[in-house]
Design a protein around this motif. Structure first.
Motif, PDB file in Angstrom:
ATOM      1  N   SER A  70      73.560  42.989 -29.243  1.00  0.00           N
ATOM      2  CA  SER A  70      72.751  41.785 -29.477  1.00  0.00           C
ATOM      3  C   SER A  70      72.785  40.870 -28.253  1.00  0.00           C
ATOM      4  O   SER A  70      71.783  40.235 -27.909  1.00  0.00           O
ATOM      5  CB  SER A  70      73.273  41.016 -30.698  1.00  0.00           C
ATOM      6  OG  SER A  70      73.049  41.754 -31.876  1.00  0.00           O
ATOM      7  N   ALA A 124      70.451  42.356 -25.787  1.00  0.00           N
ATOM      8  CA  ALA A 124      69.047  42.130 -26.144  1.00  0.00           C
ATOM      9  C   ALA A 124      68.621  40.687 -25.854  1.00  0.00           C
ATOM     10  O   ALA A 124      67.465  40.426 -25.531  1.00  0.00           O
ATOM     11  CB  ALA A 124      68.815  42.456 -27.618  1.00  0.00           C
ATOM     12  N   LYS A 180      69.658  40.376 -21.491  1.00  0.00           N
ATOM     13  CA  LYS A 180      69.096  41.374 -20.573  1.00  0.00           C
ATOM     14  C   LYS A 180      68.146  42.313 -21.303  1.00  0.00           C
ATOM     15  O   LYS A 180      68.325  43.540 -21.286  1.00  0.00           O
ATOM     16  CB  LYS A 180      70.243  42.207 -19.969  1.00  0.00           C
ATOM     17  CG  LYS A 180      71.116  41.443 -18.987  1.00  0.00           C
ATOM     18  CD  LYS A 180      70.508  41.494 -17.609  1.00  0.00           C
ATOM     19  CE  LYS A 180      71.592  41.456 -16.544  1.00  0.00           C
ATOM     20  NZ  LYS A 180      71.080  41.989 -15.273  1.00  0.00           N
ATOM     21  N   PRO A 181      67.122  41.768 -21.967  1.00  0.00           N
ATOM     22  CA  PRO A 181      66.167  42.650 -22.664  1.00  0.00           C
ATOM     23  C   PRO A 181      65.401  43.497 -21.656  1.00  0.00           C
ATOM     24  O   PRO A 181      65.324  43.128 -20.477  1.00  0.00           O
ATOM     25  CB  PRO A 181      65.227  41.648 -23.350  1.00  0.00           C
ATOM     26  CG  PRO A 181      65.288  40.433 -22.484  1.00  0.00           C
ATOM     27  CD  PRO A 181      66.700  40.367 -21.978  1.00  0.00           C
TER      28      PRO A 181
END
Lengths: 193, 164
Positions: free
Chosen positions: B35, B38, B41-42
């Protein structure tokens, strides 16, 4: 009946109206459908989850995290986790979250008087010993995360919580620090409509 | 990127009691890390750069006096080659001038939802739209704030377990 925005804590079943446009299932990307776990037999997705699907990559991780924190085997009782979730939701005034998790607490522990006391006196609720320790910890970790230390630890130990139970409680409170910050800020609880 | 940010910032070594306790909740530990990935660093950062995410995270950690996480996010920010603006907003004590209206609105929202989420209303989301954020930008920002605050609470609770 016209919709009415709800500002007070309640046990009523509420709806939730977003301030932000939810993803439209008919034009959702494959990644969004995957994160939403949409299947031909399951297209009933709440407005809240459809708003979160704007960020599918995050939603795909968050759903299993939330489920593991609230429903994993062993450790803190289901009611204890619901009470931690409720404490966070009271401090953060997430009326929708509080309604859901107060009802789940009652369904599990069969003690509606605990919720009556919390709804009447908020963070100053006077509860039986073990519930008091769990509730107070949830309030303190939510309101003052930088002040949690030896005092809170011994309060939890005194009522018999194991390390694993305390670990579960920390996460139940923390995931509602997360959930409240989405649900209370991206939309509002409504009745009727 | 770090194997497990929480273990790293709390200095939990493999053999320690708290490390072993966390491993008993392996799924939770794993999803906490993914999480984080996400939110920070998506695969597609879109309108909120990695540097800006790290800077806002460092700011939130400082708002709650989470020294360990502030250090971590300062390091992450350093790896993203920040410009002066990002470094300036990473510390709420600094009051940089000449920020864009968009960035002013983002910072205001980060501070409000971190410290006083109960006071947030529809008008706060409308301010973000007025400053040029779109639906997805608003959810991106809300997710980042929520994740970092979750991490701050988890770290505070685990620090209590580590030290007692």
């Amino acid at each position: 009946m016209a919709k009415e925005v709800v500002h007070e804590f309640t046990l009523d079943t509420l709806g939730w109206d977003p301030y932000v446009t939810p993803v439209d299932l008919d034009s959702a990307t494959p990644q969004q459908l995957e994160a939403l776990k949409v299947t031909p037999s399951n297209r009933k997705i709440s407005a809240y989850v459809l708003v979160l699907a704007q960020e599918a990559e995050a939603l795909a991780e968050r759903t299993p995290l939330f489920n593991d924190i609230m429903y994993s085997e062993g450790g803190l009782s289901r009611g204890g986790r619901e009470l931690g979730a409720l404490a966070a939701s009271i401090v953060n005034r997430c009326v929708y979250c509080a309604s859901v998790h107060a009802n789940r607490f009652i369904a599990n522990d069969k003690l509606p008087e605990i919720i009556e006391e919390i709804y009447a006196r908020g963070v100053k609720a006077d509860l039986p010993e073990k519930y008091q320790a769990i509730f107070d910890f949830g309030v303190e970790l939510t309101a003052n995360p930088d002040k949690v230390g030896v005092y809170q630890f011994y309060h939890l130990r005194e009522v018999g919580l194991s390390d694993l139970e305390i670990l579960d409680l920390i996460h139940a409170v923390a995931i509602f620090g997360w959930a409240n910050r989405l649900m209370h800020t991206l939309g509002e609880p409504v009745r009727g409509g | 990127m770090a194997n497990d940010v929480i273990d790293e910032v709390l200095g939990l070594s493999q053999g320690s009691d708290l490390f072993r306790l966390r491993v008993q909740r392996a799924e939770l530990k794993h999803r906490t890390q993914t999480s984080y990935q996400a939110a920070l660093k998506p695969s597609d950062p879109r309108n909120l750069s990695y540097a800006m995410r790290a800077a806002l995270a460092a700011r939130m950690a400082r708002l709650w006096n989470s020294r360990e996480l502030a250090e971590h996010y300062d390091q992450l920010l350093g790896q993203e080659a920040p410009d002066g603006v990002e470094s300036a907003i990473s510390d709420p004590k600094l009051r940089p001038e000449g920020l864009t209206a968009r960035l002013e609105a983002i910072i205001r929202h980060v501070d409000l939802v971190t410290l006083r989420p109960k006071d947030a209303t529809r008008a706060d989301i409308e301010r973000l739209y007025a400053a040029g954020l779109d639906d997805r930008d608003i959810v991106t920002l809300a997710n980042l704030i929520a994740l970092v605050n979750y991490q701050i609470l988890v770290t505070a609770g685990l620090r209590m377990l580590r030290d007692n």
